[in-house]
Scaffold this motif. Structure first.
Motif, short mmCIF file in Angstrom:
data_model
loop_
_atom_site.label_atom_id
_atom_site.label_comp_id
_atom_site.label_asym_id
_atom_site.label_seq_id
_atom_site.Cartn_x
_atom_site.Cartn_y
_atom_site.Cartn_z
N GLU A 230 0.83 -1.21 0.00
CA GLU A 230 0.00 0.00 0.00
C GLU A 230 0.86 1.26 0.00
OE1 GLU A 230 -2.38 -0.63 3.48
OE2 GLU A 230 -3.73 -2.00 2.44
N LEU B 180 2.57 1.67 -3.39
CA LEU B 180 1.63 2.18 -4.39
C LEU B 180 1.38 3.67 -4.19
CD1 LEU B 180 -0.94 -0.74 -4.75
CD2 LEU B 180 0.58 0.16 -6.52
N GLU B 181 1.33 4.08 -2.94
CA GLU B 181 1.18 5.51 -2.64
C GLU B 181 2.39 6.28 -3.16
OE1 GLU B 181 0.97 8.11 1.39
OE2 GLU B 181 -0.27 6.29 1.36
N TRP C 208 4.36 5.35 -5.59
CA TRP C 208 4.29 5.29 -7.05
C TRP C 208 3.37 6.38 -7.61
CZ3 TRP C 208 -0.11 3.64 -9.94
CH2 TRP C 208 0.12 3.55 -11.31
N GLU C 209 2.22 6.58 -6.94
CA GLU C 209 1.27 7.60 -7.39
C GLU C 209 1.86 9.00 -7.32
OE1 GLU C 209 -2.10 6.80 -4.87
OE2 GLU C 209 -2.74 5.11 -6.11
N GLN D 123 9.40 4.97 -10.96
CA GLN D 123 8.08 4.35 -10.99
C GLN D 123 8.18 2.88 -11.37
OE1 GLN D 123 5.87 6.92 -13.70
NE2 GLN D 123 4.63 7.67 -11.98
N ILE E 195 7.08 -0.34 -9.07
CA ILE E 195 6.13 -1.36 -9.54
C ILE E 195 6.76 -2.74 -9.49
CG2 ILE E 195 4.88 -2.20 -11.58
CD1 ILE E 195 3.47 0.04 -9.96
N VAL F 175 6.50 -3.83 -5.97
CA VAL F 175 5.11 -4.16 -5.65
C VAL F 175 4.76 -5.55 -6.17
CG1 VAL F 175 2.69 -3.57 -6.14
CG2 VAL F 175 4.30 -1.78 -5.48
N LEU G 53 -5.27 -4.91 -4.53
CA LEU G 53 -4.07 -4.10 -4.80
C LEU G 53 -3.53 -4.39 -6.20
CD1 LEU G 53 -2.39 -4.34 -1.29
CD2 LEU G 53 -3.51 -2.34 -2.30
N ARG H 228 -5.00 -2.38 -8.98
CA ARG H 228 -4.57 -0.98 -9.07
C ARG H 228 -3.28 -0.81 -9.88
NH1 ARG H 228 -4.15 1.35 -3.37
NH2 ARG H 228 -3.50 3.14 -4.59
N LEU H 229 -2.62 -1.92 -10.21
CA LEU H 229 -1.35 -1.84 -10.93
C LEU H 229 -1.55 -1.51 -12.40
CD1 LEU H 229 0.49 -4.98 -9.51
CD2 LEU H 229 0.86 -2.59 -8.89
#
Length: 190
Positions: free
Chosen positions: A10, A13-14, A16-17, A25, A29, A32, A50, A53-54
């Motif tokens: 989580e 991913l935060e 990455w955003e 990035q 990923i 992740v 999760l 969301r990738l």
């Protein structure tokens, strides 16, 4: 269920955003995918959410838009069946768009009861207005307030409007009104 591995994913991913560098990035990923791999194989509901969301759902193969959508729907459906609150909400949104309001509201309720703010907002507003369920102002406002307390922008705006228009028994003190207004401003700045 929130294992340390899922918390790590989580947070990655935060990151990455928020990351503006394509190379970083990609690195994020990759981390992740590695962290999720074993949990996805075990069909852990939260890990399936999760994975949804990738980018490209974490797959290395190319997919058409339809293949992507089908795979995404399979992932969130399985995650919802396993009780993942965000997936319950997402499947509910799909059902709502398809006109299956009662089924959607049932899933929003499950997401709301699991503490997911957007599930609380949707269940609250639908219950307040009697969409897909019996109208109940007390229950509806309860869930809307819960969503607002977790920082759901729509719920905060709704409460502020209710306060301004003297609706649904919402009466804020000046201090309380400032608190909600400032909370909304911080959320909208992000």
């Amino acid at each position: 269920m929130s294992s340390p591995e899922l918390k790590e994913v989580e947070k990655l991913l935060e990151a990455w955003e928020w990351c503006g560098n394509e190379e970083r990035q990609e690195q994020i990923i990759t981390l992740v995918k590695s962290a999720l791999s074993a949990l996805v194989q075990k069909r852990d509901p939260r890990s399936l959410w999760l994975k949804s969301r990738l980018p490209n759902l974490g797959e290395s193969i190319s997919m058409t838009d339809q293949e992507f959508e089908d795979k995404w729907n399979e992932l969130i459906q399985e995650a919802a069946e396993g009780g993942c609150a965000e997936a319950l909400y997402a499947v509910g949104c799909n059902l709502y768009e398809a006109g299956e309001t009662k089924k959607a509201v049932s899933l929003y309720k499950q997401a709301a009861e699991a503490g997911y703010s957007y599930g609380q907002w949707c269940y609250g507003i639908d219950t307040l207005n009697g969409f897909g369920t019996e109208a109940n102002e007390i229950i509806g406002m309860h869930y809307i307030r819960c969503a607002a307390e977790q920082g759901c922008e729509y719920a905060i705006e709704f409460l502020l409007n209710c306060n301004q228009e003297n609706k649904h028994g919402v009466i804020f003190s000046e201090l309380e009104s400032k608190k909600w207004t400032s909370m909304l401003a911080r959320i909208q700045d992000v």
